[in-house]
Write a protein that holds these residues in place. Structure first.
Motif, PDB file in Angstrom:
ATOM      1  N   SER A   1     -20.168  37.117  -2.687  1.00 24.44           N
ATOM      2  CA  SER A   1     -20.966  38.281  -3.074  1.00 24.44           C
ATOM      3  C   SER A   1     -20.899  38.512  -4.588  1.00 24.44           C
ATOM      4  CB  SER A   1     -20.479  39.520  -2.324  1.00 24.44           C
ATOM      5  OG  SER A   1     -19.143  39.785  -2.705  1.00 24.44           O
ATOM      6  N   ARG A   2     -20.040  37.747  -5.287  1.00 28.54           N
ATOM      7  CA  ARG A   2     -19.911  37.919  -6.759  1.00 28.54           C
ATOM      8  C   ARG A   2     -19.997  36.558  -7.432  1.00 28.54           C
ATOM      9  NH1 ARG A   2     -17.336  43.346  -7.594  1.00 28.54           N
ATOM     10  NH2 ARG A   2     -17.787  44.238  -5.568  1.00 28.54           N
ATOM     11  N   LYS A   3     -20.980  35.788  -7.026  1.00 26.67           N
ATOM     12  CA  LYS A   3     -21.034  34.378  -7.460  1.00 26.67           C
ATOM     13  C   LYS A   3     -20.935  34.164  -8.971  1.00 26.67           C
ATOM     14  CE  LYS A   3     -24.562  32.584  -5.079  1.00 26.67           C
ATOM     15  NZ  LYS A   3     -24.756  33.577  -4.071  1.00 26.67           N
ATOM     16  N   ASN A   4     -21.583  35.046  -9.742  1.00 22.47           N
ATOM     17  CA  ASN A   4     -21.625  34.807 -11.187  1.00 22.47           C
ATOM     18  C   ASN A   4     -20.796  35.796 -11.989  1.00 22.47           C
ATOM     19  OD1 ASN A   4     -23.321  32.558 -11.148  1.00 22.47           O
ATOM     20  ND2 ASN A   4     -25.059  33.897 -10.703  1.00 22.47           N
ATOM     21  N   GLU A   5     -19.931  36.553 -11.294  1.00 23.34           N
ATOM     22  CA  GLU A   5     -19.181  37.580 -12.049  1.00 23.34           C
ATOM     23  C   GLU A   5     -17.687  37.451 -11.804  1.00 23.34           C
ATOM     24  OE1 GLU A   5     -20.308  41.375 -10.410  1.00 23.34           O
ATOM     25  OE2 GLU A   5     -22.080  40.439  -9.570  1.00 23.34           O
TER      26      GLU A   5
ATOM     27  N   PHE B   1     -19.983  35.046 -18.106  1.00 23.12           N
ATOM     28  CA  PHE B   1     -19.906  35.997 -19.219  1.00 23.12           C
ATOM     29  C   PHE B   1     -19.054  37.204 -18.846  1.00 23.12           C
ATOM     30  CE2 PHE B   1     -23.648  33.473 -19.716  1.00 23.12           C
ATOM     31  CZ  PHE B   1     -23.677  33.192 -21.074  1.00 23.12           C
ATOM     32  N   SER B   2     -18.478  37.793 -19.874  1.00 21.62           N
ATOM     33  CA  SER B   2     -17.682  39.009 -19.650  1.00 21.62           C
ATOM     34  C   SER B   2     -18.632  40.204 -19.669  1.00 21.62           C
ATOM     35  CB  SER B   2     -16.625  39.154 -20.741  1.00 21.62           C
ATOM     36  OG  SER B   2     -17.277  39.468 -21.950  1.00 21.62           O
ATOM     37  N   ALA B   3     -18.087  41.382 -19.380  1.00 20.09           N
ATOM     38  CA  ALA B   3     -18.919  42.588 -19.352  1.00 20.09           C
ATOM     39  C   ALA B   3     -19.531  42.854 -20.723  1.00 20.09           C
ATOM     40  CB  ALA B   3     -18.076  43.766 -18.900  1.00 20.09           C
ATOM     41  N   SER B   4     -18.818  42.425 -21.785  1.00 21.02           N
ATOM     42  CA  SER B   4     -19.326  42.652 -23.141  1.00 21.02           C
ATOM     43  C   SER B   4     -20.416  41.646 -23.521  1.00 21.02           C
ATOM     44  CB  SER B   4     -18.167  42.560 -24.132  1.00 21.02           C
ATOM     45  OG  SER B   4     -17.611  41.256 -24.037  1.00 21.02           O
ATOM     46  N   GLY B   5     -20.680  40.669 -22.668  1.00 26.29           N
ATOM     47  CA  GLY B   5     -21.753  39.695 -22.927  1.00 26.29           C
ATOM     48  C   GLY B   5     -21.263  38.406 -23.571  1.00 26.29           C
ATOM     49  N   ALA B   6     -19.954  38.286 -23.848  1.00 27.27           N
ATOM     50  CA  ALA B   6     -19.430  37.068 -24.466  1.00 27.27           C
ATOM     51  C   ALA B   6     -19.123  36.040 -23.381  1.00 27.27           C
ATOM     52  CB  ALA B   6     -18.160  37.405 -25.237  1.00 27.27           C
TER      53      ALA B   6
ATOM     54  N   ALA C   1     -22.085  23.219 -20.303  1.00 29.45           N
ATOM     55  CA  ALA C   1     -23.092  24.123 -19.709  1.00 29.45           C
ATOM     56  C   ALA C   1     -23.804  24.914 -20.806  1.00 29.45           C
ATOM     57  CB  ALA C   1     -22.406  25.060 -18.734  1.00 29.45           C
ATOM     58  N   ASP C   2     -25.104  25.100 -20.605  1.00 27.30           N
ATOM     59  CA  ASP C   2     -25.914  25.760 -21.621  1.00 27.30           C
ATOM     60  C   ASP C   2     -25.814  27.276 -21.452  1.00 27.30           C
ATOM     61  OD1 ASP C   2     -27.731  26.508 -23.432  1.00 27.30           O
ATOM     62  OD2 ASP C   2     -29.437  25.404 -22.564  1.00 27.30           O
ATOM     63  N   ALA C   3     -25.289  27.947 -22.491  1.00 30.11           N
ATOM     64  CA  ALA C   3     -25.065  29.390 -22.395  1.00 30.11           C
ATOM     65  C   ALA C   3     -26.327  30.193 -22.699  1.00 30.11           C
ATOM     66  CB  ALA C   3     -23.944  29.780 -23.348  1.00 30.11           C
ATOM     67  N   GLU C   4     -27.355  29.502 -23.188  1.00 30.58           N
ATOM     68  CA  GLU C   4     -28.600  30.177 -23.601  1.00 30.58           C
ATOM     69  C   GLU C   4     -29.292  30.895 -22.438  1.00 30.58           C
ATOM     70  OE1 GLU C   4     -31.060  29.029 -26.601  1.00 30.58           O
ATOM     71  OE2 GLU C   4     -29.126  29.527 -27.538  1.00 30.58           O
ATOM     72  N   HIS C   5     -29.248  30.231 -21.256  1.00 31.65           N
ATOM     73  CA  HIS C   5     -30.027  30.747 -20.119  1.00 31.65           C
ATOM     74  C   HIS C   5     -29.229  31.622 -19.169  1.00 31.65           C
ATOM     75  CE1 HIS C   5     -33.099  28.070 -21.491  1.00 31.65           C
ATOM     76  NE2 HIS C   5     -32.242  27.057 -21.475  1.00 31.65           N
ATOM     77  N   GLY C   6     -28.201  32.275 -19.664  1.00 34.47           N
ATOM     78  CA  GLY C   6     -27.427  33.175 -18.807  1.00 34.47           C
ATOM     79  C   GLY C   6     -26.414  32.419 -17.967  1.00 34.47           C
ATOM     80  N   PRO C   7     -25.787  33.120 -17.012  1.00 35.62           N
ATOM     81  CA  PRO C   7     -24.723  32.475 -16.249  1.00 35.62           C
ATOM     82  C   PRO C   7     -25.240  31.315 -15.393  1.00 35.62           C
ATOM     83  CG  PRO C   7     -25.073  34.761 -15.536  1.00 35.62           C
ATOM     84  CD  PRO C   7     -26.027  34.492 -16.625  1.00 35.62           C
ATOM     85  N   SER C   8     -24.469  30.260 -15.371  1.00 32.59           N
ATOM     86  CA  SER C   8     -24.782  29.102 -14.521  1.00 32.59           C
ATOM     87  C   SER C   8     -23.449  28.475 -14.141  1.00 32.59           C
ATOM     88  CB  SER C   8     -25.646  28.102 -15.282  1.00 32.59           C
ATOM     89  OG  SER C   8     -24.920  27.624 -16.394  1.00 32.59           O
TER      90      SER C   8
END
Ligand SMILES: Nc1ncnc2c1ncn2[C@@H]1O[C@H](COP(=O)(O)OP(=O)(O)OP(=O)(O)O)[C@@H](O)[C@H]1O
Length: 679
Positions: A597-601, A558-563, A546-553
């Motif tokens: 309700s938290r699909k990407n988190e 990603f974690s809260a710190s953005g990693a 999965a391509d991490a460039e375009h945000g969560p997919s």
């Protein structure tokens, strides 16, 4: 005519009366005649009558001679509109532009693009209808056919009925035979669509009616859509319902569909034959489903084999197309199968069940389907019943849909509580299902509620007052005996898998779930820790590609710190998530609602789960309190009813006691007077 004797006798009478001899009378008559002929007007009249007689005789003799000659050199044939033969000749002479020299026309507005003979149209190519000349009741046209034969063609229109008359200049019928044969072949092989037929041609062509209640309807509908049969249509109904059959299907994102207007006729060239397809709309029942519709296919052929070929092609296409879909057949309000709905196939792997359950179910069904011969050999009815029971939202229905996709079977869904379903219609519905399918009876307990539940939870009317039991409609018109009968019937032996689901197995009659009727019973429970972990992993999978460039997919979070969260981190989150929820307390459906309700988190899902559990517990307590309240109210109501009943009884008893006493007193009062009378 008078005889000479009579003439002489008449003359004699005249001579006797006039006193003259008959010679004198004759002379007088001759004189009279001469005077008359001497009058020029009388002479002219006599000449006119004589000449007229000669001309009329000449005309009759001439006509007789012409018809005799014609019968030797002219062959005549007429073709009536409404007959297929009219279409052959009409299309053929149109193709040969016979009417181009005509001088009498009817001018109509048409799309010249669709005309065989464009010479009769003033084509403008501006997207507006063109002026088209249609030969009307015109002078006969001479057609020099094949450069050898002269054929006179005339078009007659009398009282709205059109016909064509052909006169072939020939000694015998051979030329006409050849002409008609050639026109027929031309029509048959022409790339030009035949005109839409409004006539009943069932005597000359094959007509197939596919009724909506029959499964062949779905095959044909699907097939015709795939052939884009309606592309040539001029009349559309615009629909925004994506479930409607129509154009624009290829692009699923299109907002509108052009649905063929009902009762219009569309044409399609199929394997060298012209088809005319007519969609007849059904009527809509109370549930928004339509039934009673049909597709009428008129084949320009009179070979039944062509129809069989067409049906087979439609069936194969349908079966092939449904590999990626699951078809669910539903019933209408009249106890017949209505139109089917198709759903995307659900992968068996997406089911989250305790270890081994999926495998057991799939292997059992596959083994059953593969062992028809064994069943026949052993004399055991070839049917298998499955009962899936347990809490709501634990995956019973999902399992059946996924299994249907895996086995390539269609589902025939019956709700025993549906209107129009009774013992008789249930039997008929089952007889009407094909062999090798899944018969699904959902919430089988709803049809036969237990007495205790009835007492606990009375039905309430719009104002919240309980409805007296005698006024409450029965939940199902199907009786237990009727259902058992159907399950045991020969119709159920056709390699059919019967699935029943229930949330209350304890309320089912033991006869219904005994082996032979329900062979495999599987319990569905609330989510275990293992299932919770699996569920989290299904919602937040890890995909290296999965391509991490375009945000969560999907597969990249990603974690809260953005990693980006690694596979190991996601697995740890899944374990923590499972540990935060009490096992066997919530259904997968409930948890699915939360996770959606938290699909990407994934981290957010874990963080919020404790609060979610608290809220769920609170809601559960409230529901329980409400239930208790209703139970208490029901109990109090029953006590009050019983007290009222007792009071009523006491009042009735007291009244009848009083009545008895009055009667007795009356009797004692009467006694002394009776005694006095006796004395
Ligand atoms: N075991 C499971 N695996 C995967 N998804 C599930 C499972 N259980 C429930 N779900 C999800 O929850 C929703 C409801 O599931 P489903 O209708 O299959 O439950 P059910 O047991 O048939 O419920 P009911 O008894 O109320 O009919 C579906 O969207 C389904 O995806």
């Amino acid at each position: 005519m008078a005889s000479p004797g009579a003439l002489i006798r008449a003359l004699r009478r005249i001579t006797l009366r006039s006193g003259r001899s008959w010679q004198q009378v004759l002379k007088t008559l001759a004189l009279l005649l001469r005077r008359l002929l001497g009058n020029p007007q009388v002479a002219e009249l006599i000449r006119f009558i004589f000449l007229g007689t000669i001309v009329e005789t000449g005309r009759v003799v001439g006509a007789k001679m012409v018809s005799t000659v014609n019968s030797f050199f002219l062959v005549k044939a007429s073709f009536k509109k409404g007959e297929l033969s009219y279409e052959w000749v009409s299309a053929y002479i149109d193709h040969h532009k016979v009417w181009n020299r005509s001088r009498t026309f009817r001018v109509v507005a048409r799309n010249a693009e669709k005309m065989a003979n464009r010479d009769l149209a003033i084509s403008a190519v501006d997207g507006y209808p063109d002026a088209v000349y249609e030969p009307s009741d015109s002078e006969p046209e001479l057609f020099h056919w094949r450069g050898r034969h002269w054929i006179t063609i005339s078009k007659d229109e009398k009282e709205g009925a059109s016909s064509l008359t052909l006169q072939v200049w020939s000694r015998n019928r051979t030329v006409l035979d050849e002409f008609v044969q050639e026109a027929r072949t031309f029509y048959r092989t022409s790339p030009q669509p035949p005109p839409k037929q409004a006539f009943d041609w069932s005597e000359s062509l094959i007509v197939g009616h596919f009724n909506q209640a029959d499964f062949s309807y779905d095959w044909v509908l699907d097939y015709l859509q795939s052939e884009n049969v309606m592309a040539d249509a001029n009349e559309f109904t615009i629909s925004t319902k994506q479930s409607d059959a129509g154009w624009n299907r290829e692009d699923g994102k299109q907002l509108v569909r052009y649905v063929p207007s009902t009762n219009t006729k569309q044409r399609l060239r199929w394997r060298g034959h012209w088809l005319q397809v007519e969609f007849v709309i059904g009527y809509e029942d109370g549930n928004g489903r339509t039934s009673g519709g049909s597709i009428n296919v008129l084949l320009h052929s009179c070979e039944k084999a062509v129809l069989s070929e067409f049906i087979e092609a439609a069936r194969v296409h349908y079966t092939h197309a449904s590999i990626s879909r699951v078809t669910v057949h539903l019933t209408d309000n009249y106890g017949s199968w209505a139109r089917a709905v198709t759903k995307n196939r659900r992968a068996f792997a997406t089911l989250i069940l305790p270890a081994g359950v999926k495998e057991l179910l799939l292997a059992d069904a596959q083994e059953f389907l593969a062992s028809e011969e064994w069943y026949t050999f052993a004399g055991v009815p070839h049917r298998r019943g499955y009962l899936l029971y347990g809490e709501p939202g634990t995956g019973k229905s999902s399992t059946i849909h996924a299994l249907a996709g895996e086995l390539g079977l269609e589902i025939y869904f019956i709700s025993l509580a549906a209107p129009g379903i009774d013992d008789y219609t249930l039997g008929r519905l089952i007889r009407d299902t094909p062999s090798r399918c899944i018969l699904l009876i959902e919430d089988i307990d709803c049809a036969f509620p237990s007495r205790e539940e009835d007492d606990d939870e009375p039905l309430l009317d719009a104002k919240g007052n309980p409805i007296p039991k005698e006024l409450t409609p029965p939940l199902s018109q199907v009786t237990l005996a009727g259902l058992l009968n159907v399950l045991d019937s020969v119709a159920s032996e056709e390699g059919r898998l019967t699935f029943a689901t229930t949330n209350h197995i304890e309320q089912l009659d033991p006869a219904l779930i005994r082996p032979g009727r329900m062979d495999l019973k599987i319990q569905y429970g609330l989510a275990t820790s293992e299932q919770l972990e699996q569920m989290f992993a299904r919602f937040y999978p890890y995909d290296d590609a999965a391509d991490a460039e375009h945000g969560p997919s999907i597969g990249c979070y990603f974690s809260a710190s953005g990693a980006r969260l690694s596979a190991v981190e996601l697995a740890a989150l899944a374990r923590a998530f499972a540990a935060a929820i009490p096992p066997a307390r919530y259904s997968i459906a409930q948890l699915q609602g939360y996770l959606l309700s938290r699909k990407n988190e994934p981290e957010g899902a874990l963080a919020g789960v404790a609060a979610w559990v608290v809220a769920q517990e609170e809601e559960r307590r409230e529901m329980e309190a409400l239930k208790q309240k209703r139970r208490r109210e029901a109990a109090l109501r029953r006590v009050a009813e019983a007290a009222a009943e007792r009071e009523g009884q006491t009042v009735r008893e007291a009244a009848s006691e009083r009545e008895g006493q009055t009667e007795r007193e009356g009797e004692t009062a009467e006694e002394p007077s009776a005694k006095a009378e006796e004395a």
